[in-house]
Design an enzyme around this catalytic site. Structure first.
Site, PDB file in Angstrom:
ATOM      1  N   ASP A 142       5.969   2.327  -5.216  1.00  0.00           N
ATOM      2  CA  ASP A 142       5.592   1.983  -6.581  1.00  0.00           C
ATOM      3  C   ASP A 142       4.852   3.143  -7.238  1.00  0.00           C
ATOM      4  O   ASP A 142       4.297   4.010  -6.551  1.00  0.00           O
ATOM      5  CB  ASP A 142       4.660   0.763  -6.587  1.00  0.00           C
ATOM      6  CG  ASP A 142       5.343  -0.482  -6.045  1.00  0.00           C
ATOM      7  OD1 ASP A 142       6.587  -0.537  -6.081  1.00  0.00           O
ATOM      8  OD2 ASP A 142       4.622  -1.393  -5.582  1.00  0.00           O
TER       9      ASP A 142
HETATM   10  N1  URA Z   1       5.204  -2.404  -0.878  1.00  0.00           N
HETATM   11  C1  URA Z   1       4.692  -2.433  -2.128  1.00  0.00           C
HETATM   12  O1  URA Z   1       4.240  -3.480  -2.588  1.00  0.00           O
HETATM   13  N2  URA Z   1       4.687  -1.309  -2.844  1.00  0.00           N
HETATM   14  C2  URA Z   1       5.140  -0.118  -2.371  1.00  0.00           C
HETATM   15  O2  URA Z   1       5.069   0.895  -3.074  1.00  0.00           O
HETATM   16  C3  URA Z   1       5.661  -0.100  -1.065  1.00  0.00           C
HETATM   17  C4  URA Z   1       5.693  -1.260  -0.341  1.00  0.00           C
END
Ligand code: URA
Length: 241
Positions: free
Chosen positions: A110
Site C-alpha cells: 500500500d
Molecule cells: N497488507 C496490507 O494491509 N497492506 C500492505 O501493504 C501489505 C499487506
C-alpha cells in the site's frame, strides 16, 4: 536462459535492455544511432552476441544485462505501480541510470506501507513469486492503535473470514502491547490491515521485512535500493516453481 544466449537479433537485445519497445528500438537503429564493434548497423535483424560484441547507442557504450533485480526499501507516499499520472510510483525512486522500461514491482505494498519490495524485469520470476498456489511467505511488522495482549493475535492462526476469503497467518507474534509481527502466504488487497481489523486492531504502521527467502537489508535507507546479491537471486529462484 541468459547463459545459453549466443546470437540474438539486435532489436530484441536492445528491447530487452529496456531501451524501448521493439518498434522504438527499430526506429533508433534505422536512424543510424546504433553501432556494433564501432560500425553503424541499420538492420534491426542483425545478429549479435551481446556478451561479446561492443554495443553503442547514441554514442554511449551499453553493457548487456538481460535481467536486473533490485531490493527496494519502500518509503511511505509511493504507490506500487509502474506509472501514474498523479502519484509518485516506486519506480520514481530509481536513479535514471538504473531505470529501464521493462522494470516492475513484484507484488503490492500500500501507499502507506514501507519495507521490502523487489523490482525486476524477470517476468518468469515475478510470476512465480506472486502466483497464489506458490504460497510465498511474507513477513510484516506492524504497530496498532489499540493495545494487544500476548494471545491477541492467535485467532489469525486458525483463520479469519475477510468476506471474500478465509485469511490465515502462518506465524504471529505480539512483540509489545502495540507492536506485532505476522507471516502470510497470500497477498490480497489490504490483507494485513483487514486481518487485524477483524480482531479490532487498527494498523497505524506497516512494514514488510521478508519476502520469501529475501530479508530487508537494514543498511538500506528508506527509499534506498541495491542490486540483489547472486546468492539472493539463487535463493529466490530456488524457492518456488
Ligand atoms: N497488507 C496490507 O494491509 N497492506 C500492505 O501493504 C501489505 C499487506
Amino acid at each position: 536462459m541468459e547463459d545459453d544466449l549466443v546470437l540474438e537479433r539486435l532489436d530484441k537485445i536492445l528491447s530487452h535492455m529496456g531501451m524501448g519497445s521493439r518498434k522504438d528500438v527499430r526506429a533508433l537503429i534505422k536512424a543510424g544511432l546504433v553501432k556494433i564493434n564501432d560500425h553503424q548497423v541499420v538492420d534491426s535483424g542483425y545478429k549479435i552476441d551481446p556478451n561479446r560484441d561492443l554495443l553503442e547507442v547514441d554514442g554511449k557504450i551499453i553493457t548487456y544485462t538481460r535481467y536486473v533485480y533490485f531490493m527496494l526499501n519502500k518509503p511511505q507516499g509511493y504507490i506500487t505501480a509502474t506509472e501514474d499520472n498523479y502519484q509518485k510510483t516506486v519506480l520514481d525512486l530509481l536513479d535514471p541510470k538504473d531505470y529501464r522500461k521493462d522494470l516492475f514491482p513484484v507484488g503490492r505494498l500500500d501507499k502507506d506501507t514501507e519495507g521490502l519490495l523487489l523490482l525486476t524485469n524477470d517476468g518468469h520470476l515475478g510470476h512465480m513469486l506472486t502466483k497464489p498456489s506458490n504460497e510465498v511467505p511474507k513477513r510484516y511488522y506492524f504497530e496498532t492503535l489499540e493495545e494487544m495482549t500476548a494471545k491477541s493475535l492467535d485467532p489469525l492462526l486458525k483463520g479469519v473470514d475477510l468476506g471474500d476469503f478465509l485469511a490465515t497467518a502462518l506465524e504471529v507474534k505480539v512483540l509489545d502491547q502495540k507492536k506485532g509481527e505476522l507471516v502470510i502466504a497470500e497477498g490480497k488487497f489490504h490483507q494485513v490491515k483487514r486481518m487485524c481489523a477483524v480482531l479490532g486492531y487498527t494498523i497505524i504502521y506497516l512494514e514488510r521485512t521478508e519476502f520469501g527467502p529475501l530479508v530487508l537489508d537494514r543498511k538500506l535507507p528508506r527509499g534506498g535500493y541495491r542490486s540483489l546479491k547472486d546468492t539472493e537471486i539463487a535463493l529466490l529462484k530456488a524457492s518456488k516453481g
